[in-house]
Design an enzyme around this catalytic site. Structure first.
Site, PDB file in Angstrom:
ATOM      1  N   ARG A 190      15.969  -8.488   6.616  1.00  0.00           N
ATOM      2  CA  ARG A 190      16.671  -8.614   5.326  1.00  0.00           C
ATOM      3  C   ARG A 190      15.972  -7.672   4.353  1.00  0.00           C
ATOM      4  NH1 ARG A 190      18.108 -14.198   2.483  1.00  0.00           N
ATOM      5  NH2 ARG A 190      19.723 -14.014   4.057  1.00  0.00           N
ATOM      6  N   LYS A 207       0.834  -1.216   0.000  1.00  0.00           N
ATOM      7  CA  LYS A 207       0.000   0.000   0.000  1.00  0.00           C
ATOM      8  C   LYS A 207       0.859   1.252   0.000  1.00  0.00           C
ATOM      9  CE  LYS A 207      -3.243  -2.415   3.008  1.00  0.00           C
ATOM     10  NZ  LYS A 207      -3.618  -2.452   4.420  1.00  0.00           N
TER      11      LYS A 207
HETATM   12  N1   CP Z   1      22.635 -18.243   3.828  1.00  0.00           N
HETATM   13  C1   CP Z   1      21.496 -17.543   3.614  1.00  0.00           C
HETATM   14  O1   CP Z   1      21.435 -16.299   3.827  1.00  0.00           O
HETATM   15  O2   CP Z   1      20.454 -18.305   3.213  1.00  0.00           O
HETATM   16  P1   CP Z   1      18.968 -17.771   2.965  1.00  0.00           P
HETATM   17  O3   CP Z   1      19.025 -16.815   1.802  1.00  0.00           O
HETATM   18  O4   CP Z   1      18.135 -18.989   2.700  1.00  0.00           O
HETATM   19  O5   CP Z   1      18.538 -17.052   4.224  1.00  0.00           O
END
Ligand code: CP
Length: 316
Positions: A103, A82
């Site tokens: 991440r 959104k």
């Molecule tokens: N090693 C690693 O970062 O794996 P993923 O991308 O599955 O988290």
């Protein structure tokens, strides 16, 4: 509270101390001992990029220690679609949780989140930048195999340009006096600014395109996937795809104790024939993500890991 954004956030003594905690937590990670050190604590998992190991091992680590986890889940079903900004998302999750694992595809996003957050941020990978929690499990795996982190000869091979795992790991290995061999196609060489930075810290680095010629006296061979998703031009990817393919037949004249690591997922850079050799360490390495992340969660949440976990924990 400070989080873990790059390996510069930890001194060598802190790294070694966290690895000792991780070693003590092995029976908890294996499900043999119940030790609810993080009961009442909540981890927020914010993964704006795909992940299997990092996301699941953080979740496993938290749950094995009696804590809880809330997940952003699939970005496509979150309010990010959104138009919610990263800043606003962090403001929310900061209020819901005690610590955040994140991440993000953008380099620098973890530091940006830490500047916006009250709780510690654990950088689970920011674009082609850093992946320090991976480095902690990598160092744990190397120490488990060789008994030390110091003075080893380590080959980092494959996608050194975009590979955040090798960016973080090369910094840490330099600090422990390891000799580094960077094996990559020309197009995927380690970024010049990283090589210059490592060299200014006394790194002993050799760069080569010939992985096989370097295998004989290596203590660690760290393979990486060529990251198709980070190439702006698919033709460039095609030029380097499949550049290195390690096969069991390549390992005949290597050191007895040499280990082969890979952050995973692999595509074709390690042939399955290697899996059965004494050198293969990548699945153990992935398991070690649970203990390393347990130790990091405890450290950043200010929880002491007892010297004798068996005296405190309950057998399962
Ligand atoms: N090693 C690693 O970062 O794996 P993923 O991308 O599955 O988290």
């Amino acid at each position: 509270m400070a989080g873990l954004i790059t390996m510069d956030d930890l001194s060598n003594d802190e790294i070694l101390s966290i690895l000792e905690d991780a070693e003590r937590l092995l029976p908890v990670a294996e499900g043999k001992l119940y030790l609810p050190l993080l009961q009442g604590k909540i981890l927020g998992n914010l993964f704006f990029e795909p992940s299997t190991r990092t996301r699941m091992s953080f979740e496993t680590a938290m749950k094995r220690l009696g804590g809880d986890v809330v997940n952003l889940g699939d970005v496509k079903t979150s309010s990010v679609v959104k138009g919610e900004t990263l800043f606003d998302t962090i403001q929310m999750v900061d209020g819901y949780t005690d610590i955040i694992a994140m991440r993000h595809p953008r380099q620098g996003a973890a530091q940006y989140a830490q500047d916006a957050a009250r709780v510690p941020i654990l950088n689970g990978g920011d674009g082609a930048g850093h992946h320090p929690t991976q480095t902690m499990l990598d160092l744990f795996t190397i120490k488990q195999a060789h008994g030390t982190l110091e003075g080893l000869k380590v080959i980092l091979a494959g996608d050194l340009r975009y590979g955040r795992t090798v960016h973080s790991l090369s910094h840490a290995l330099t600090r422990f006096g390891c000799e580094l061999i960077f094996a990559s196609p020309e197009l995927l060489r380690m970024p010049r600014e990283i090589v210059e930075d490592l060299s200014s810290h006394g790194a002993n680095i050799t760069e080569t395109e010939d992985l096989l010629a370097s295998l004989g006296d290596a203590d660690v061979v760290y393979m990486t996937r060529i990251q198709k998703e980070r190439f702006a031009d698919e033709d460039e990817y095609t030029k380097v795809a499949g550049a290195y393919k390690l096969h069991a037949s390549n390992l005949e004249d290597t050191k007895e104790k040499m280990i082969i690591m890979h952050p995973l997922p692999r595509v074709d850079e390690i042939h399955p024939s290697v899996d059965k050799t004494r050198h293969a360490r990548y699945f153990q390495q992935a398991f070690n993500g649970v203990v390393a992340r347990m130790a990091l969660l405890c450290r950043l949440l200010g929880v002491t890991v007892p010297k004798d976990v068996h005296a405190i924990g309950g057998e399962l």
